[in-house]
Write a protein that holds these residues in place. Structure first.
Motif, PDB file in Angstrom:
ATOM      1  N   ILE A  41       0.864  -1.177   0.000  1.00 43.49           N
ATOM      2  CA  ILE A  41       0.000   0.000   0.000  1.00 43.49           C
ATOM      3  C   ILE A  41       0.900   1.227   0.000  1.00 43.49           C
ATOM      4  CG2 ILE A  41      -1.810   1.234   1.246  1.00 43.49           C
ATOM      5  CD1 ILE A  41      -2.726  -1.450   2.365  1.00 43.49           C
ATOM      6  N   GLU A  42       1.068   1.834  -1.181  1.00 43.37           N
ATOM      7  CA  GLU A  42       1.999   2.951  -1.336  1.00 43.37           C
ATOM      8  C   GLU A  42       1.416   4.284  -0.907  1.00 43.37           C
ATOM      9  OE1 GLU A  42       5.270   1.974  -4.747  1.00 43.37           O
ATOM     10  OE2 GLU A  42       3.514   3.110  -5.357  1.00 43.37           O
ATOM     11  N   ASN A  43       0.100   4.396  -0.935  1.00 36.94           N
ATOM     12  CA  ASN A  43      -0.552   5.680  -0.681  1.00 36.94           C
ATOM     13  C   ASN A  43      -1.164   5.692   0.720  1.00 36.94           C
ATOM     14  OD1 ASN A  43      -2.297   7.971  -0.735  1.00 36.94           O
ATOM     15  ND2 ASN A  43      -2.350   7.871  -2.968  1.00 36.94           N
ATOM     16  N   PRO A  44      -0.771   6.637   1.587  1.00 37.51           N
ATOM     17  CA  PRO A  44      -1.325   6.679   2.943  1.00 37.51           C
ATOM     18  C   PRO A  44      -2.810   7.004   2.975  1.00 37.51           C
ATOM     19  CG  PRO A  44       0.649   8.058   2.768  1.00 37.51           C
ATOM     20  CD  PRO A  44       0.278   7.660   1.385  1.00 37.51           C
ATOM     21  N   ALA A  45      -3.381   7.479   1.848  1.00 39.12           N
ATOM     22  CA  ALA A  45      -4.807   7.806   1.794  1.00 39.12           C
ATOM     23  C   ALA A  45      -5.678   6.586   1.533  1.00 39.12           C
ATOM     24  CB  ALA A  45      -5.056   8.866   0.717  1.00 39.12           C
ATOM     25  N   VAL A  46      -5.062   5.414   1.394  1.00 39.68           N
ATOM     26  CA  VAL A  46      -5.824   4.180   1.170  1.00 39.68           C
ATOM     27  C   VAL A  46      -6.470   3.738   2.480  1.00 39.68           C
ATOM     28  CG1 VAL A  46      -5.615   1.718   0.621  1.00 39.68           C
ATOM     29  CG2 VAL A  46      -4.418   3.423  -0.775  1.00 39.68           C
ATOM     30  N   SER A  47      -7.739   3.319   2.415  1.00 40.57           N
ATOM     31  CA  SER A  47      -8.429   2.762   3.587  1.00 40.57           C
ATOM     32  C   SER A  47      -8.656   1.268   3.367  1.00 40.57           C
ATOM     33  CB  SER A  47      -9.760   3.484   3.822  1.00 40.57           C
ATOM     34  OG  SER A  47     -10.625   3.335   2.707  1.00 40.57           O
ATOM     35  N   VAL A  48      -8.571   0.513   4.464  1.00 35.88           N
ATOM     36  CA  VAL A  48      -8.668  -0.941   4.400  1.00 35.88           C
ATOM     37  C   VAL A  48      -9.711  -1.411   5.406  1.00 35.88           C
ATOM     38  CG1 VAL A  48      -7.370  -3.108   4.513  1.00 35.88           C
ATOM     39  CG2 VAL A  48      -6.198  -0.995   3.868  1.00 35.88           C
ATOM     40  N   THR A  49     -10.594  -2.309   4.999  1.00 37.02           N
ATOM     41  CA  THR A  49     -11.622  -2.806   5.913  1.00 37.02           C
ATOM     42  C   THR A  49     -11.051  -3.893   6.812  1.00 37.02           C
ATOM     43  OG1 THR A  49     -12.394  -4.509   4.368  1.00 37.02           O
ATOM     44  CG2 THR A  49     -13.412  -2.318   4.202  1.00 37.02           C
ATOM     45  N   GLU A  54      -8.471  -9.352   8.073  1.00 35.95           N
ATOM     46  CA  GLU A  54      -8.636 -10.695   8.636  1.00 35.95           C
ATOM     47  C   GLU A  54      -8.335 -11.766   7.592  1.00 35.95           C
ATOM     48  OE1 GLU A  54     -12.078 -13.443  10.817  1.00 35.95           O
ATOM     49  OE2 GLU A  54     -12.621 -11.576   9.804  1.00 35.95           O
ATOM     50  N   GLU A  55      -8.846 -11.577   6.389  1.00 38.50           N
ATOM     51  CA  GLU A  55      -8.660 -12.572   5.333  1.00 38.50           C
ATOM     52  C   GLU A  55      -7.212 -12.605   4.848  1.00 38.50           C
ATOM     53  OE1 GLU A  55      -9.953 -15.728   3.031  1.00 38.50           O
ATOM     54  OE2 GLU A  55     -10.973 -14.621   4.647  1.00 38.50           O
ATOM     55  N   LEU A  56      -6.597 -11.441   4.711  1.00 32.87           N
ATOM     56  CA  LEU A  56      -5.193 -11.398   4.286  1.00 32.87           C
ATOM     57  C   LEU A  56      -4.300 -12.080   5.315  1.00 32.87           C
ATOM     58  CD1 LEU A  56      -4.983  -7.722   2.945  1.00 32.87           C
ATOM     59  CD2 LEU A  56      -5.092  -9.812   1.581  1.00 32.87           C
ATOM     60  N   THR A  57      -4.604 -11.891   6.595  1.00 29.11           N
ATOM     61  CA  THR A  57      -3.839 -12.555   7.647  1.00 29.11           C
ATOM     62  C   THR A  57      -4.020 -14.064   7.579  1.00 29.11           C
ATOM     63  OG1 THR A  57      -4.053 -10.626   9.094  1.00 29.11           O
ATOM     64  CG2 THR A  57      -3.462 -12.709  10.140  1.00 29.11           C
ATOM     65  N   ALA A  58      -5.261 -14.507   7.379  1.00 28.23           N
ATOM     66  CA  ALA A  58      -5.548 -15.943   7.308  1.00 28.23           C
ATOM     67  C   ALA A  58      -4.851 -16.592   6.113  1.00 28.23           C
ATOM     68  CB  ALA A  58      -7.053 -16.169   7.222  1.00 28.23           C
ATOM     69  N   LYS A  59      -4.743 -15.864   5.009  1.00 24.78           N
ATOM     70  CA  LYS A  59      -4.120 -16.391   3.792  1.00 24.78           C
ATOM     71  C   LYS A  59      -2.609 -16.158   3.764  1.00 24.78           C
ATOM     72  CE  LYS A  59      -7.942 -17.736   1.687  1.00 24.78           C
ATOM     73  NZ  LYS A  59      -8.203 -19.142   1.315  1.00 24.78           N
ATOM     74  N   LYS A  60      -2.076 -15.581   4.849  1.00 23.12           N
ATOM     75  CA  LYS A  60      -0.639 -15.340   4.976  1.00 23.12           C
ATOM     76  C   LYS A  60      -0.105 -14.416   3.887  1.00 23.12           C
ATOM     77  CE  LYS A  60       0.296 -19.690   7.400  1.00 23.12           C
ATOM     78  NZ  LYS A  60      -1.101 -20.078   7.590  1.00 23.12           N
ATOM     79  N   VAL A  61      -0.887 -13.417   3.518  1.00 31.48           N
ATOM     80  CA  VAL A  61      -0.442 -12.403   2.565  1.00 31.48           C
ATOM     81  C   VAL A  61       0.341 -11.341   3.335  1.00 31.48           C
ATOM     82  CG1 VAL A  61      -1.162 -10.649   0.902  1.00 31.48           C
ATOM     83  CG2 VAL A  61      -2.435 -12.808   1.076  1.00 31.48           C
ATOM     84  N   LYS A  62       1.538 -11.033   2.885  1.00 28.66           N
ATOM     85  CA  LYS A  62       2.335 -10.003   3.524  1.00 28.66           C
ATOM     86  C   LYS A  62       1.810  -8.629   3.096  1.00 28.66           C
ATOM     87  CE  LYS A  62       5.183  -9.926   5.909  1.00 28.66           C
ATOM     88  NZ  LYS A  62       5.139  -9.659   7.377  1.00 28.66           N
ATOM     89  N   VAL A  63       1.428  -7.807   4.079  1.00 27.92           N
ATOM     90  CA  VAL A  63       0.906  -6.470   3.823  1.00 27.92           C
ATOM     91  C   VAL A  63       1.944  -5.453   4.284  1.00 27.92           C
ATOM     92  CG1 VAL A  63      -0.982  -4.849   4.216  1.00 27.92           C
ATOM     93  CG2 VAL A  63      -1.446  -7.311   4.185  1.00 27.92           C
ATOM     94  N   ILE A  64       2.353  -4.578   3.370  1.00 30.82           N
ATOM     95  CA  ILE A  64       3.374  -3.571   3.662  1.00 30.82           C
ATOM     96  C   ILE A  64       2.772  -2.187   3.454  1.00 30.82           C
ATOM     97  CG2 ILE A  64       5.664  -2.695   3.051  1.00 30.82           C
ATOM     98  CD1 ILE A  64       6.273  -5.486   1.933  1.00 30.82           C
ATOM     99  N   PHE A  65       2.945  -1.320   4.440  1.00 36.35           N
ATOM    100  CA  PHE A  65       2.423   0.047   4.370  1.00 36.35           C
ATOM    101  C   PHE A  65       3.576   1.021   4.123  1.00 36.35           C
ATOM    102  CE2 PHE A  65      -0.292  -2.445   7.164  1.00 36.35           C
ATOM    103  CZ  PHE A  65      -1.552  -2.184   6.659  1.00 36.35           C
ATOM    104  N   CYS A  66       3.337   2.020   3.265  1.00 35.08           N
ATOM    105  CA  CYS A  66       4.345   3.030   2.949  1.00 35.08           C
ATOM    106  C   CYS A  66       3.930   4.387   3.498  1.00 35.08           C
ATOM    107  CB  CYS A  66       4.546   3.129   1.435  1.00 35.08           C
ATOM    108  SG  CYS A  66       5.226   1.632   0.686  1.00 35.08           S
ATOM    109  N   ASP A  67       4.929   5.274   3.629  1.00 39.16           N
ATOM    110  CA  ASP A  67       4.652   6.631   4.066  1.00 39.16           C
ATOM    111  C   ASP A  67       4.359   7.533   2.863  1.00 39.16           C
ATOM    112  OD1 ASP A  67       7.096   7.150   2.859  1.00 39.16           O
ATOM    113  OD2 ASP A  67       8.193   7.323   4.742  1.00 39.16           O
TER     114      ASP A  67
END
Length: 256
Positions: A41-49, A54-67
């Motif tokens: 997620i490159e844009n700090p203006a992105v919102s995530v439900t 929960e689903e990304l964690t269960a599927k072991k998807v690596k989520v990276i946040f940028c400034d």
């Protein structure tokens, strides 16, 4: 099998529906979560439900946040990577120091060996020979710091005698960005296999949440070095960052 790297550049709302990541921006797009390895997620203006997280964690998807400068600043690390993580963590805590010293010696040896191979490929034979000599000199826990001596020879051979890793240059920015991407990939696998990223083999900084990833990634830094050497960037902006990201999209051939 997860393999897709998804980069969110613009302002959007990310949601989950029926197995898909739903990206609601100027256009609405859907991506199958089962295919995703990394969400950047490159844009700090992105919102995530919450349901998507929960689903990304269960599927072991690596989520990276940028400034706001599109540099990685945080990542999502699940508390429970697999069904027997408690047993694995108990084992990890009791790893013997002698074994860790031997493993770190092997990690440093392999790192220097890969650096020498790369230098040999690009015609830096004398420096490659020196690094090959260092490989045989690595002691338990790298007590004589062959890693540090090799790094000086290696980076000077790649980027010139005036190059230092502490300088504020586009090359260093690209290297640091690439290393952070490789580190995130290792952290994903460590967490997915039930171990703690905080407890390392050699790295033990109390402020580093990713000591084990920092250990295991070392021989793979050369992948970033190769890419940055090919790019030879004079600036480091969005296009250069996306070029570095292609590291995780390469097709690799193993034993045919």
């Amino acid at each position: 099998m997860s393999w897709r790297v998804v980069v969110i550049e613009n302002q959007a709302k990310l949601d989950y529906k029926m197995g898909y990541l739903v990206v609601r921006g100027i256009e609405t797009k859907r991506i199958l979560v089962d295919e995703m390895a990394v969400l950047l997620i490159e844009n700090p203006a992105v919102s995530v439900t919450g349901i998507l997280m929960e689903e990304l964690t269960a599927k072991k998807v690596k989520v990276i946040f940028c400034d706001s400068k599109r540099n990685p600043v945080a990542e999502l690390s699940p508390h429970h990577g697999c069904h027997d993580s408690s047993a694995k963590i108990r084992t990890q805590i009791t790893w013997e120091q002698g074994a860790k010293d031997a493993v770190w010696r092997d990690i440093v040896s392999e790192k220097i060996r890969k650096q020498a191979d790369f230098l040999r490929e690009i015609g830096r034979g004398a420096q490659a020979t020196l690094l090959s000599e260092y490989v045989g000199q690595v002691e338990l826990a790298d007590a004589s710091n062959r890693e540090g001596h090799a790094a000086k020879v290696y980076f000077n051979a790649l980027f010139g005698m005036d190059f230092t890793r502490s300088a504020d240059t586009a090359i260093n920015a690209a290297l640091n960005y690439g290393y952070s991407i490789i580190l995130s990939a290792f952290n994903r696998e460590i967490s997915a296999n039930g171990y703690l990223t905080q407890l390392g083999i050699f790295h033990n900084n109390m402020f580093n949440h990713y000591n084990l990833g920092s250990d295991l990634m070392e021989p793979f830094r050369v992948l970033v070095d190769r890419k940055v050497y090919e790019m030879n960037p004079t600036e480091f902006d969005k296009d250069e960052k996306h070029a570095v990201w292609t590291l995780l999209d390469q097709r690799i051939l193993l034993d045919g």
